[in-house]
Design an enzyme around this catalytic site. Structure first.
Site, PDB file in Angstrom:
ATOM      1  N   LYS A  87       0.839  -1.199   0.000  1.00  0.00           N
ATOM      2  CA  LYS A  87       0.000   0.000   0.000  1.00  0.00           C
ATOM      3  C   LYS A  87       0.877   1.253   0.000  1.00  0.00           C
ATOM      4  O   LYS A  87       0.691   2.152  -0.793  1.00  0.00           O
ATOM      5  CB  LYS A  87      -0.920  -0.031   1.227  1.00  0.00           C
TER       6      LYS A  87
ATOM      7  N   GLU B 177      10.471  -4.748   4.561  1.00  0.00           N
ATOM      8  CA  GLU B 177      10.543  -6.161   4.164  1.00  0.00           C
ATOM      9  C   GLU B 177      10.254  -6.313   2.674  1.00  0.00           C
ATOM     10  O   GLU B 177      10.967  -6.999   1.940  1.00  0.00           O
ATOM     11  CB  GLU B 177       9.520  -6.996   4.951  1.00  0.00           C
TER      12      GLU B 177
ATOM     13  N   GLY C 219      -4.902  -1.678   5.029  1.00  0.00           N
ATOM     14  CA  GLY C 219      -4.095  -2.823   4.577  1.00  0.00           C
ATOM     15  C   GLY C 219      -4.744  -4.166   4.872  1.00  0.00           C
ATOM     16  O   GLY C 219      -4.859  -5.022   4.000  1.00  0.00           O
ATOM     17  N   ARG C 220      -5.222  -4.364   6.106  1.00  0.00           N
ATOM     18  CA  ARG C 220      -5.763  -5.675   6.479  1.00  0.00           C
ATOM     19  C   ARG C 220      -7.166  -5.920   5.928  1.00  0.00           C
ATOM     20  O   ARG C 220      -7.734  -6.986   6.120  1.00  0.00           O
ATOM     21  CB  ARG C 220      -5.712  -5.851   8.001  1.00  0.00           C
TER      22      ARG C 220
ATOM     23  N   GLU D 165      -4.499  -6.375  14.959  1.00  0.00           N
ATOM     24  CA  GLU D 165      -4.000  -5.061  14.514  1.00  0.00           C
ATOM     25  C   GLU D 165      -5.129  -4.033  14.552  1.00  0.00           C
ATOM     26  O   GLU D 165      -4.888  -2.838  14.701  1.00  0.00           O
ATOM     27  CB  GLU D 165      -3.406  -5.168  13.098  1.00  0.00           C
TER      28      GLU D 165
ATOM     29  N   HIS E 153      -4.456 -33.369  18.590  1.00  0.00           N
ATOM     30  CA  HIS E 153      -3.335 -34.207  19.006  1.00  0.00           C
ATOM     31  C   HIS E 153      -2.148 -33.357  19.441  1.00  0.00           C
ATOM     32  O   HIS E 153      -1.016 -33.839  19.488  1.00  0.00           O
ATOM     33  CB  HIS E 153      -2.962 -35.158  17.861  1.00  0.00           C
TER      34      HIS E 153
ATOM     35  N   LYS F  63       9.508  -0.477  13.949  1.00  0.00           N
ATOM     36  CA  LYS F  63      10.056  -0.186  12.615  1.00  0.00           C
ATOM     37  C   LYS F  63      11.173   0.842  12.726  1.00  0.00           C
ATOM     38  O   LYS F  63      12.229   0.715  12.123  1.00  0.00           O
ATOM     39  CB  LYS F  63       8.959   0.397  11.709  1.00  0.00           C
TER      40      LYS F  63
HETATM   41  O1  F6P Z   1       3.316  -2.941   9.761  1.00  0.00           O
HETATM   42  C1  F6P Z   1       1.945  -3.122   9.658  1.00  0.00           C
HETATM   43  C2  F6P Z   1       1.440  -2.768   8.291  1.00  0.00           C
HETATM   44  O2  F6P Z   1       1.416  -1.386   8.133  1.00  0.00           O
HETATM   45  C3  F6P Z   1       0.082  -3.384   8.032  1.00  0.00           C
HETATM   46  O3  F6P Z   1      -0.945  -2.633   8.527  1.00  0.00           O
HETATM   47  C4  F6P Z   1       0.099  -3.550   6.562  1.00  0.00           C
HETATM   48  O4  F6P Z   1      -0.866  -4.468   6.132  1.00  0.00           O
HETATM   49  C5  F6P Z   1       1.502  -4.028   6.342  1.00  0.00           C
HETATM   50  O5  F6P Z   1       2.269  -3.299   7.277  1.00  0.00           O
HETATM   51  C6  F6P Z   1       2.048  -3.849   4.963  1.00  0.00           C
HETATM   52  O6  F6P Z   1       2.023  -2.515   4.551  1.00  0.00           O
HETATM   53  P1  F6P Z   1       2.203  -2.105   3.043  1.00  0.00           P
HETATM   54  O7  F6P Z   1       1.094  -2.730   2.250  1.00  0.00           O
HETATM   55  O8  F6P Z   1       2.161  -0.611   3.020  1.00  0.00           O
HETATM   56  O9  F6P Z   1       3.536  -2.638   2.575  1.00  0.00           O
END
Ligand code: F6P
Length: 545
Positions: A205, A211, A266-267, A352, A383, A505
């Site tokens: 987003k 990452e 995002g979620r 979140e 199990h 972060k």
């Molecule tokens: O670190 C949490 C977050 O901001 C989430 O809310 C989001 O889904 C995820 O990181 C990834 O964010 P982006 O789509 O901006 O890479």
């Protein structure tokens, strides 16, 4: 007004105290209509909440709590696009992404449904070119592999659904999902794929997420080492983002960017272009069917009175268990292999959104909010961790999720799987008394009776689908989204920001600065210093893929 100070909250506290001695076993014995009272059929799904620790009084108080929390007012604000994410001044309009009605939705003078339609059409045309083989890679070969690079909301939903919908997979196309910064994730994937036939979807987003950008850069370097041609990137990398500028800076042609908007959290974004890798994997028709399922859940959510409204009831039962029965966690136990990643997806969606302790007015909250959400496929869990569910002193409410039919229909499996799910819910509810235990034991074994006692009274709901289809999964995900929304409204939270992820972060960047340069700039505690120094003295050079 502080929710905890409300009259109805106090009444619920008193009622919870008084009803402590009521056992579900007795409640079922006393009322043979309990299932009829506390279950709802909707589309191809049965929602049974009769095994929750509730009475008529509980339900009437919980429904009063929903009324006094202005849920209807919040629903209107949500669907009309008011900026209910007030800390970021944003509307929350994931519901518009699956709104099949004819009506327009004007936000700041712009019909956002027209914008959504444009992106859906662009996705459809792109998917057609990939599926038909018309989209060619740098050596003229068609694409047979998609690698989605994203994390959190840009990964979990599409990945979970791609995994759940294997019977719907497009033949000849494999989709991989890479999220982890740990190079193992990408390295293992890259070892299996061919640069000539692979297309990367970079999903972020913000297009600033560490990452995702690290993985995307590594993937691009690997690709360039094979193609030796910067121009070939356009054939092998597309972006899904709200951030055109950063996409262009990364080197992706913005013609190859699938847009979404800051009013999609995002979620909650799997219904947007973030769903592209999923739509590539299952086809646009099935992706639309998923959206239709969610739309049917939205209609139900808007139209049904609270006592027949599945997500409102899910939310209220969750609040009853968390705030009044003091359950600290919620177990999500799918008895369907397809849903094995559903607990992971729900962890982000619920925790979140509502794992917060500051209310909408910026005041500290003095009541519990979201429980810890965890889970795994139920049959495997039996199990592993079910012992604790049955016989520990910890109360763990459960959502069982199952399906009557399986796409695989191996002889004997489905009936046994259903029997296990239902029997576990029954055993957890009913338990076993000392008398019942003694009755089963021979006279030499009587001393074992304390070990054979099950307290029971473990509350659970069951969501039972006729089949796992794109449509039914659309409903399932939308119901949980709405549940989160209702709980956030009752807890008086903003469910749509996530400030709690920022600090880690920022500190990660400071630690990184300090371990890569010899000129240390930041102060850390002795533990962090100790770990950094151990890392630095043992780190060997890294290599390119
Ligand atoms: O670190 C949490 C977050 O901001 C989430 O809310 C989001 O889904 C995820 O990181 C990834 O964010 P982006 O789509 O901006 O890479």
């Amino acid at each position: 007004m502080n929710t905890k100070q409300s009259e109805v909250w106090k009444k619920l506290e008193k009622h919870a105290h008084e009803s402590k001695t009521v056992h579900l076993r007795e409640a079922f014995k006393q009322d043979d209509k309990r299932f009829d009272k506390y279950s709802i059929n909707f589309n191809n799904m049965l929602f049974d909440y009769s095994k929750q620790r509730i009475t008529e009084e509980t339900m009437s108080l919980l429904l009063e709590l929903a009324e006094t929390s202005d849920i209807e007012k919040w629903q209107d604000k949500l669907f009309q696009g008011e900026p209910i994410n007030h800390t970021e001044n944003r509307s929350v309009l994931h519901t518009a992404l699956r709104d099949f009605s004819e009506s327009k939705l004007i936000i700041e003078g712009n019909d956002i449904k027209a914008d959504i339609e444009i992106v859906l059409k662009k996705m459809e045309a792109f998917i057609e070119r990939i599926h038909s083989g018309k989209w060619k890679g740098f050596t003229g070969k068609s694409i047979n592999t998609i690698v989605n690079i994203g994390i959190g909301g840009s990964d979990l939903g599409p990945k979970m659904l791609y995994n759940a919908l294997k019977p719907y997979h497009e033949p000849g196309l494999k989709v991989h999902f890479i999220s982890n910064l740990d190079g193992a994730d990408l390295a293992e994937c890259i070892a299996k794929i061919d640069p000539e036939t692979t297309l990367f979807t970079i999903a972020s987003k913000t297009f600033t997420t560490l990452e995702t950008l690290q993985n995307a850069h590594t993937a691009r370097d690997w690709f360039l080492r094979h193609s030796h041609d910067e121009a070939a990137i356009a054939k092998h990398f597309v972006a899904i983002s709200t951030n055109t500028k950063s996409v262009a800076e990364f080197g992706i042609d913005t013609d190859n960017m699938f847009e979404f908007w800051d009013w999609v959290g995002g979620r909650f974004s799997l219904w947007s272009a973030i769903g592209l890798p999923l739509a590539l994997g299952i086809g646009m028709e099935h992706f639309n069917s998923l959206r239709e399922g969610a739309f049917s859940a939205d209609i139900h959510f808007k139209a049904q009175p609270f006592e027949k409204n599945i997500p409102v009831l899910m939310a209220l039962l969750g609040i009853w268990n968390r705030n009044f029965l003091n359950a600290e966690t919620l177990a999500i136990l799918p008895y369907d292999h397809a849903l094995s990643q559903f607990p992971d997806f729900l962890q982000q969606l619920e925790m979140e959104s509502n794992g917060k302790s500051i209310d909408r007015e910026g005041e500290s909250i003095n009541y519990d909010t979201n429980p810890v959400v965890w889970g795994a496929t139920g049959n495997n869990g039996q199990h592993a961790f079910f012992q604790l569910l049955h016989q520990s002193n910890t109360l763990i409410p459960i959502d069982f999720i199952g399906s009557v039919n399986s796409a695989y229909s191996l002889k004997g499996h489905q009936q046994r799987l259903f029997s296990n799910m239902t029997a576990q819910a029954e055993a957890l509810m009913h338990g076993k008394t000392e008398d019942e235990a003694l009755e089963e034991l021979s006279s030499e074994q009587k001393h074992l009776s304390p070990y054979k006692v099950f307290k029971g009274n473990v509350p659970s709901s069951t969501l039972l689908f006729k089949n796992i289809t794109p449509h039914s999964l659309g409903m399932l995900v939308a119901f949980y989204e709405q549940k989160v929304f209702v709980q956030g409204a009752i807890w008086n939270l903003n469910s749509f920001d996530q400030w709690g992820v920022e600090l880690g972060k920022k500190l990660a960047n400071e630690v990184l600065d300090d371990i890569v340069s010899n000129d240390k700039k930041n102060m850390h505690d002795s533990s962090t210093e100790g770990l950094m120094s151990y890392f630095k003295s043992n780190f060997m050079d890294d290599i390119a893929l």
